[in-house]
Design an enzyme around this catalytic site. Sequence first.
Site, PDB file in Angstrom:
ATOM      1  N   TYR A 135       0.860  -1.194   0.000  1.00 51.91           N
ATOM      2  CA  TYR A 135       0.000   0.000   0.000  1.00 51.91           C
ATOM      3  C   TYR A 135       0.891   1.238   0.000  1.00 51.91           C
ATOM      4  CZ  TYR A 135      -3.615   3.242   1.838  1.00 51.91           C
ATOM      5  OH  TYR A 135      -4.480   4.290   2.035  1.00 51.91           O
ATOM      6  N   LYS A 163      -1.851  -1.382  -3.759  1.00 50.11           N
ATOM      7  CA  LYS A 163      -2.879  -0.351  -3.643  1.00 50.11           C
ATOM      8  C   LYS A 163      -2.157   0.970  -3.791  1.00 50.11           C
ATOM      9  CE  LYS A 163      -6.151   1.837  -0.445  1.00 50.11           C
ATOM     10  NZ  LYS A 163      -6.671   1.875   0.947  1.00 50.11           N
TER      11      LYS A 163
END
Length: 292
Positions: A135, A163
């Site tokens: 992420y 992400k």
Amino acid sequence: MPELVLKGCGTALITPFRNGEIDYDAYRVLVRRQLEAGIDFLVPLGTTAETPCLDNGEKCELMRLSRELCPDLPLVVGVGTNSLSQTLANIRMLGEYGPDAYLVVVPYYNKPTQDGIYEYFKAVAENADRPIIAYNVPGRTGTNMTAATTLRLAGIPGIIAVKEASGNLAQIVDVIREAPEGFSVFSGNDDQTLPLMACGADGVISVASNIAPEQVIGLVRAVQAGDLKAAARANSNLVPLFKGCFVESNPIPVKAALALMGYCTPEMRLPLTKAGQATFDTMKNIIDNLGI
């Protein structure tokens, strides 16, 4: 390690509170609402869940309840910290409750180098029993994970996706273009879902879908179907919501909207505080215009 292929729309769930405690009844209602809307996967215990302000017992109970409510839906649980040992401790603790993957944020505050980021994720992957989604959110962490580093990570067994919430379209498109087969890219910003998916991203891990799951899922489905005109219309309708979710720090506006809709209280845990009246007014106007 079990294989996992994720695509589509995942919701980064909030954690509802009432009188200082987690409102598990409200959480059940919110999760069931996501399931009824047809969500592709759920992300408990992310940043949107105010996870830094939860104790270990609360984290375990939320993960246990999430799996109970979603026996067949993929669950991506947030475990990342700025300490390798603590991240691995979270993996050991929460792995008992059956997550399908772990969401691991770029270490925050420490400001690691790109080599440090690579070695950190490599160590996490080598010690994890389930796939890892990296992420990248430099606005929160203080450090951007470059496309080159992301692509290095894509070659590590067990790291299956990123992400991407850097907001840097050129950087993210570089990852989409050069990533190996089987490595997924998810938008971490709702307002970039359409352009990134049009460029080949696999979906979004959404904040706004806490409020309007059917509408955000509809946007994603339209892009997946190749109907960019329908996707553009859906995106245009959702732009005010995407902006509204960040008029104060996430998830303050989301909780304000859900409170207006009767799903939970607007209560936060310090250092976050309840939305101001201007935010309530903004979110009321948005949800009224969306008809939800």
